[in-house]
Design a protein around this motif. Structure first.
Motif, PDB file in Angstrom:
ATOM      1  N   PHE A   1      27.672  71.906  32.174  1.00 13.03           N
ATOM      2  CA  PHE A   1      28.765  72.605  32.870  1.00 13.03           C
ATOM      3  C   PHE A   1      29.238  71.827  34.089  1.00 13.03           C
ATOM      4  O   PHE A   1      30.326  72.051  34.594  1.00 13.03           O
ATOM      5  CB  PHE A   1      28.317  74.019  33.287  1.00 13.03           C
ATOM      6  N   ARG A   2      28.424  70.895  34.582  1.00  5.54           N
ATOM      7  CA  ARG A   2      28.838  70.043  35.698  1.00  5.54           C
ATOM      8  C   ARG A   2      29.385  68.705  35.214  1.00  5.54           C
ATOM      9  O   ARG A   2      29.706  67.833  36.007  1.00  5.54           O
ATOM     10  CB  ARG A   2      27.633  69.736  36.603  1.00  5.54           C
ATOM     11  N   GLY A   3      29.397  68.513  33.900  1.00  7.58           N
ATOM     12  CA  GLY A   3      29.909  67.259  33.354  1.00  7.58           C
ATOM     13  C   GLY A   3      28.824  66.292  32.933  1.00  7.58           C
ATOM     14  O   GLY A   3      29.125  65.181  32.483  1.00  7.58           O
ATOM     15  N   ALA A   4      27.527  66.669  33.081  1.00  9.84           N
ATOM     16  CA  ALA A   4      26.446  65.781  32.638  1.00  9.84           C
ATOM     17  C   ALA A   4      26.631  65.482  31.154  1.00  9.84           C
ATOM     18  O   ALA A   4      26.915  66.373  30.363  1.00  9.84           O
ATOM     19  CB  ALA A   4      25.092  66.437  32.892  1.00  9.84           C
ATOM     20  N   ASP A   5      26.487  64.210  30.802  1.00 10.29           N
ATOM     21  CA  ASP A   5      26.750  63.780  29.430  1.00 10.29           C
ATOM     22  C   ASP A   5      25.440  63.446  28.726  1.00 10.29           C
ATOM     23  O   ASP A   5      24.817  62.414  28.983  1.00 10.29           O
ATOM     24  CB  ASP A   5      27.665  62.553  29.453  1.00 10.29           C
ATOM     25  N   PHE A   6      25.053  64.319  27.824  1.00 14.14           N
ATOM     26  CA  PHE A   6      23.845  64.181  27.019  1.00 14.14           C
ATOM     27  C   PHE A   6      23.821  62.822  26.298  1.00 14.14           C
ATOM     28  O   PHE A   6      22.769  62.229  26.097  1.00 14.14           O
ATOM     29  CB  PHE A   6      23.857  65.340  26.013  1.00 14.14           C
ATOM     30  N   GLU A   7      25.003  62.304  25.957  1.00 16.63           N
ATOM     31  CA  GLU A   7      25.075  61.058  25.187  1.00 16.63           C
ATOM     32  C   GLU A   7      24.699  59.834  26.020  1.00 16.63           C
ATOM     33  O   GLU A   7      24.388  58.781  25.464  1.00 16.63           O
ATOM     34  CB  GLU A   7      26.490  60.871  24.613  1.00 16.63           C
ATOM     35  N   ASN A   8      24.743  59.928  27.347  1.00 15.45           N
ATOM     36  CA  ASN A   8      24.380  58.774  28.173  1.00 15.45           C
ATOM     37  C   ASN A   8      22.952  58.320  27.895  1.00 15.45           C
ATOM     38  O   ASN A   8      22.615  57.152  28.078  1.00 15.45           O
ATOM     39  CB  ASN A   8      24.529  59.095  29.669  1.00 15.45           C
TER      40      ASN A   8
ATOM     41  N   PHE B   1      16.703  50.070  35.013  1.00 17.33           N
ATOM     42  CA  PHE B   1      15.475  50.758  34.586  1.00 17.33           C
ATOM     43  C   PHE B   1      15.785  52.250  34.706  1.00 17.33           C
ATOM     44  O   PHE B   1      15.792  52.810  35.798  1.00 17.33           O
ATOM     45  CB  PHE B   1      14.315  50.366  35.505  1.00 17.33           C
ATOM     46  N   CYS B   2      16.121  52.869  33.573  1.00 19.60           N
ATOM     47  CA  CYS B   2      16.598  54.261  33.589  1.00 19.60           C
ATOM     48  C   CYS B   2      15.535  55.184  33.016  1.00 19.60           C
ATOM     49  O   CYS B   2      14.948  54.896  31.965  1.00 19.60           O
ATOM     50  CB  CYS B   2      17.883  54.393  32.783  1.00 19.60           C
ATOM     51  N   VAL B   3      15.291  56.280  33.706  1.00 18.96           N
ATOM     52  CA  VAL B   3      14.255  57.229  33.301  1.00 18.96           C
ATOM     53  C   VAL B   3      14.881  58.605  33.131  1.00 18.96           C
ATOM     54  O   VAL B   3      15.698  59.038  33.952  1.00 18.96           O
ATOM     55  CB  VAL B   3      13.140  57.307  34.373  1.00 18.96           C
ATOM     56  N   GLY B   4      14.518  59.291  32.056  1.00 20.12           N
ATOM     57  CA  GLY B   4      15.050  60.638  31.866  1.00 20.12           C
ATOM     58  C   GLY B   4      14.423  61.313  30.672  1.00 20.12           C
ATOM     59  O   GLY B   4      13.604  60.734  29.953  1.00 20.12           O
ATOM     60  N   ASP B   5      14.814  62.556  30.470  1.00 17.63           N
ATOM     61  CA  ASP B   5      14.307  63.346  29.340  1.00 17.63           C
ATOM     62  C   ASP B   5      15.496  64.008  28.666  1.00 17.63           C
ATOM     63  O   ASP B   5      16.129  64.905  29.241  1.00 17.63           O
ATOM     64  CB  ASP B   5      13.311  64.397  29.841  1.00 17.63           C
ATOM     65  N   ASP B   6      15.804  63.561  27.443  1.00 18.86           N
ATOM     66  CA  ASP B   6      16.940  64.151  26.737  1.00 18.86           C
ATOM     67  C   ASP B   6      16.749  65.646  26.509  1.00 18.86           C
ATOM     68  O   ASP B   6      17.714  66.404  26.396  1.00 18.86           O
ATOM     69  CB  ASP B   6      17.195  63.430  25.407  1.00 18.86           C
ATOM     70  N   ALA B   7      15.502  66.104  26.477  1.00 17.37           N
ATOM     71  CA  ALA B   7      15.230  67.527  26.247  1.00 17.37           C
ATOM     72  C   ALA B   7      15.423  68.370  27.509  1.00 17.37           C
ATOM     73  O   ALA B   7      15.286  69.592  27.466  1.00 17.37           O
ATOM     74  CB  ALA B   7      13.805  67.718  25.727  1.00 17.37           C
ATOM     75  N   GLN B   8      15.712  67.712  28.648  1.00 14.46           N
ATOM     76  CA  GLN B   8      15.936  68.465  29.882  1.00 14.46           C
ATOM     77  C   GLN B   8      17.353  68.267  30.422  1.00 14.46           C
ATOM     78  O   GLN B   8      17.599  68.412  31.612  1.00 14.46           O
ATOM     79  CB  GLN B   8      14.904  68.062  30.946  1.00 14.46           C
TER      80      GLN B   8
ATOM     81  N   LEU C   1      11.943  57.368  28.141  1.00 14.67           N
ATOM     82  CA  LEU C   1      12.099  58.777  27.763  1.00 14.67           C
ATOM     83  C   LEU C   1      10.831  59.504  28.179  1.00 14.67           C
ATOM     84  O   LEU C   1       9.784  59.372  27.530  1.00 14.67           O
ATOM     85  CB  LEU C   1      12.334  58.889  26.256  1.00 14.67           C
ATOM     86  N   ALA C   2      10.918  60.228  29.278  1.00 13.91           N
ATOM     87  CA  ALA C   2       9.728  60.833  29.884  1.00 13.91           C
ATOM     88  C   ALA C   2       9.733  62.334  29.651  1.00 13.91           C
ATOM     89  O   ALA C   2      10.587  63.046  30.174  1.00 13.91           O
ATOM     90  CB  ALA C   2       9.710  60.538  31.389  1.00 13.91           C
ATOM     91  N   GLY C   3       8.796  62.822  28.854  1.00 11.98           N
ATOM     92  CA  GLY C   3       8.690  64.256  28.603  1.00 11.98           C
ATOM     93  C   GLY C   3       8.341  65.026  29.863  1.00 11.98           C
ATOM     94  O   GLY C   3       7.879  64.453  30.856  1.00 11.98           O
ATOM     95  N   ALA C   4       8.564  66.341  29.825  1.00 12.02           N
ATOM     96  CA  ALA C   4       8.260  67.200  30.976  1.00 12.02           C
ATOM     97  C   ALA C   4       6.789  67.053  31.371  1.00 12.02           C
ATOM     98  O   ALA C   4       5.909  67.083  30.509  1.00 12.02           O
ATOM     99  CB  ALA C   4       8.557  68.655  30.625  1.00 12.02           C
ATOM    100  N   GLY C   5       6.548  66.852  32.678  1.00 15.15           N
ATOM    101  CA  GLY C   5       5.173  66.781  33.175  1.00 15.15           C
ATOM    102  C   GLY C   5       4.437  65.517  32.781  1.00 15.15           C
ATOM    103  O   GLY C   5       3.202  65.456  32.867  1.00 15.15           O
ATOM    104  N   CYS C   6       5.171  64.472  32.361  1.00 18.34           N
ATOM    105  CA  CYS C   6       4.525  63.247  31.862  1.00 18.34           C
ATOM    106  C   CYS C   6       4.481  62.114  32.884  1.00 18.34           C
ATOM    107  O   CYS C   6       4.274  60.956  32.531  1.00 18.34           O
ATOM    108  CB  CYS C   6       5.220  62.769  30.588  1.00 18.34           C
TER     109      CYS C   6
END
Length: 662
Positions: free
Chosen positions: A259-266, A247-254, A28-33
């Motif tokens: 509207f394109r179908g991106a699933d926050f729950e993933n 090895f999955c990297v992302g930021d739930d806050a971003q 879980l990588a915060g913005a600018g981290c």
């Protein structure tokens, strides 16, 4: 740079993630981290530990991100990194479809883009019934419904109820249209954007042999921007998780692409879906000062959703964000542009140090007008993609019929370019051309038709023989159409003409015409990406949905007014409101040194409500913004320009950068 240097540059959180021995990890990588830095280090670390580079597949959302990651790993490891693969989800699936087509029940197929889909839906839907013109959704809405249902793996009835309840009565007719659309695709060997993922996901779910094959290609999958994946993309990863390392990297806050179908729950349910996964957090921000992060953290902390991370500034303290309030959008736009101009002339700040973030290309218009009026050079990012502009799509239609003479949609577009050719005539001729068994027959039919100039047909014959020389083929295509296109686009032909040079640049990277067409249908590049305009000294005006991954010293977030954050259309919908919060969060976290918010003092009621589940439905995110977090100033009338007259009179300075108004 070496691997040791790369690892030494990581902070303890990044290092722990990059060197993990866990089979599956979520970072879980915060913005600018330092998200990209961590992925690069992870790939380099695996290779250094003995994993062959060609056994690592990196999945990203843009071609540019994929290219950057590979380049940085190669810089650290040199020859050892050769063979490392990075691509978008769609390109990876295309690689599999082309490599083992029989595993998917495919042989020859053509990729169609959204314009092609719209054309097919328009033809199938037919003309509106004059007595009841609104009985069925418009072709664009049909296309959106179809794509949303595919990406979210939902039934048509569910999607209709959630997105277009007014058309639920017409479920049967809409289902018939979509069934016919799928039948036509199948009969013509067409695959649309969603088919590419769906076919691979379905095959992986059904075939252990295919799972074994893919696992043999890559022991490790590194997935970037995990918060933007949709259910269909997760369905690609799910069958592989027992056989490979994720090895999955992302930021739930971003997560801002619902509207394109991106699933926050993933990302929020990752631990449930992959129970043995290790979770890591990156909270040390290297981009912004603490005052900017304090405001960004405050915005997230007010959410009922637990984001469970708080960004800390590696750079320490700086300037407190500002809020400027104006009577209307015109005064707001003028003030932003004058402020940038003063910083440039009085403080010698380059134009490129300034970025203005807006909700949409429509919202950018008043700021664009103010830039033009004040002679401030700028570029706009977030509008039309290069290969989606009308004149370039005209050229692409010619290239497509040369690559695949059975492509009736491309024939329709190509034939209707010429004077005196309408949809009916083009459709009749296209059907004849599809029945031809030799290319000579195709060219003979075109000559008999008499509407396509003989010179253009002669050039098409040359192109047919030069399909392996892609740039030459593109150059000939431009030559065949240039005169007609200059007539078709008289008003702004001089602006459009330059885009063809950019298409030629792209063509130099490919050895097969079909490969070139396929790649840019899957991931259309933006005009600015090809021109590399970031090297120019211009102000960047950008939509927030295009701004992820960008940053600038001084950022203006325009029109943070009530009714905009969250947008009025999101009112009453908890998930939509929270996505709007994340949109604003992305905008705030682009700023490095200074964050300047502007809003209009319009009369909007902002009353916070609670939904049926007791969750707060915030109606305006900045209602309770404290002076401790942000300095505020109200402007009753347009601020007068204060730049010294001597500086204003320097008319010889070259600010003639022009804009593309498409």
């Amino acid at each position: 740079m070496s691997l040791d240097t790369l690892i030494d540059e990581l902070n303890p959180q990044q290092k722990q993630a990059a060197t993990t021995r866990a089979q599956h990890s979520l970072v879980l990588a915060g913005a600018g981290c330092g998200k990209t830095k961590t992925i690069v280090a992870r790939a380099a670390y695996l290779i250094a530990q003995g994993v062959p580079a060609n056994q690592i597949q990196i999945l990203t959302f843009t071609r540019r991100a994929a290219s950057e990651i590979v380049s940085r790993v190669e810089l650290a490891l040199g020859e050892q990194a050769k063979g490392l693969r990075a691509s978008t989800f769609h390109t990876f699936c295309m690689y599999l479809l082309r490599r083992v087509p029989k595993a998917f029940g495919l042989e020859n197929f053509t990729i169609i883009d959204r314009d092609d889909q719209l054309m097919m839906f328009r033809l199938i839907r037919g003309k509106d019934d004059k007595k009841n013109p609104n009985a069925l959704p418009a072709p664009k809405d049909l296309c959106d419904l179809y794509s949303f249902a595919r990406n979210n793996r939902q039934k048509l009835s569910q999607v209709l109820a959630a997105n277009m309840p007014e058309f639920e009565l017409y479920h049967a007719q809409i289902a018939d249209i979509m069934q016919e659309y799928e039948a036509r695709k199948k009969s013509r060997n067409f695959l649309d954007y969603d088919d590419i993922l769906a076919i691979v996901a379905a095959a992986l779910a059904q075939s252990e042999g295919l799972v074994d094959y893919v696992a043999g290609l890559c022991q490790h999958m590194l997935v970037d921007e995990m918060q933007d994946t949709n259910p269909l993309q997760w369905a690609l990863l799910e069958p592989l998780k027992q056989r490979i390392s994720l090895f999955c990297v992302g930021d739930d806050a971003q997560s801002i692409y619902g509207f394109r179908g991106a699933d926050f729950e993933n990302i929020h349910h990752f631990k449930d879906r992959v129970p043995n996964a290790q979770i890591y957090k990156l909270e040390q921000n290297y981009r912004s000062t603490q005052e900017i992060l304090d405001l960004s953290n405050w915005l997230l902390e007010r959410s009922p959703i637990q984001y469970d991370k708080r960004l800390e500034a590696h750079r320490g303290d700086g300037i407190k964000p500002q809020m400027h309030i104006f009577p209307n959008e015109f005064d707001e736009a003028k003030w932003i542009v004058i402020d940038i101009k003063e910083r440039h002339f009085l403080n010698a700040a380059p134009w490129r140090d300034h970025m203005v973030l807006v909700r949409s290309s429509f919202a950018a218009r008043s700021i664009e007008a103010a830039c033009i009026q004040a002679n401030v050079p700028y570029r706009f990012i977030g509008g039309m993609k290069l290969l989606e502009t009308a004149h370039v799509k005209d050229l692409i239609s010619l290239l497509r019929v040369v690559a695949n003479p059975m492509d009736d949609i491309a024939w329709m577009r190509f034939l209707t370019l010429w004077p005196g050719v309408g949809d009916v005539g083009a459709s009749r001729l296209a059907q004849k051309l599809l029945q031809a068994t030799q290319m000579d027959e195709v060219f003979n039919e075109l000559e008999r038709f008499g509407k396509v100039p003989l010179q253009a047909i002669l050039i098409m014959k040359q192109m047919q023989e030069l399909r392996h020389e892609v740039k030459h083929c593109v150059t000939l295509g431009i030559q065949a159409l240039e005169q007609q296109l200059s007539d078709n686009y008289k008003k702004d032909w001089h602006k459009r003409q330059g885009d063809f040079e950019l298409v030629k640049q792209l063509a130099t990277k490919h050895n097969q015409l079909s490969e070139f067409l396929e790649e840019y249908v899957l991931d259309p590049v933006s005009i600015s990406e090809v021109e590399r305009q970031s090297d120019m000294d211009v102000v960047t005006l950008i939509t927030i949905h295009s701004a992820k991954g960008t940053e600038q010293k001084v950022c203006y977030v325009a029109n943070v007014s009530a009714g905009q954050y969250p947008h009025a259309r999101a009112q009453g919908d908890f998930d939509a409101i929270e996505e709007e919060r994340r949109v604003l969060y992305v905008a705030l976290t682009r700023a490095q040194n200074e964050l300047i918010l502007t809003k209009q003092s319009l009369s909007h009621w902002a009353v916070t409500k609670v939904d049926e589940q007791g969750r707060k439905l915030e109606s305006y995110f900045l209602n309770e913004l404290s002076h401790l977090l942000c300095n505020m100033q109200t402007h009753s009338r347009t601020r007068q320009q204060t730049v010294k007259s001597a500086l204003i009179e320097r008319q010889s300075i070259n600010l003639d950068f022009g804009i593309d108004l498409d």
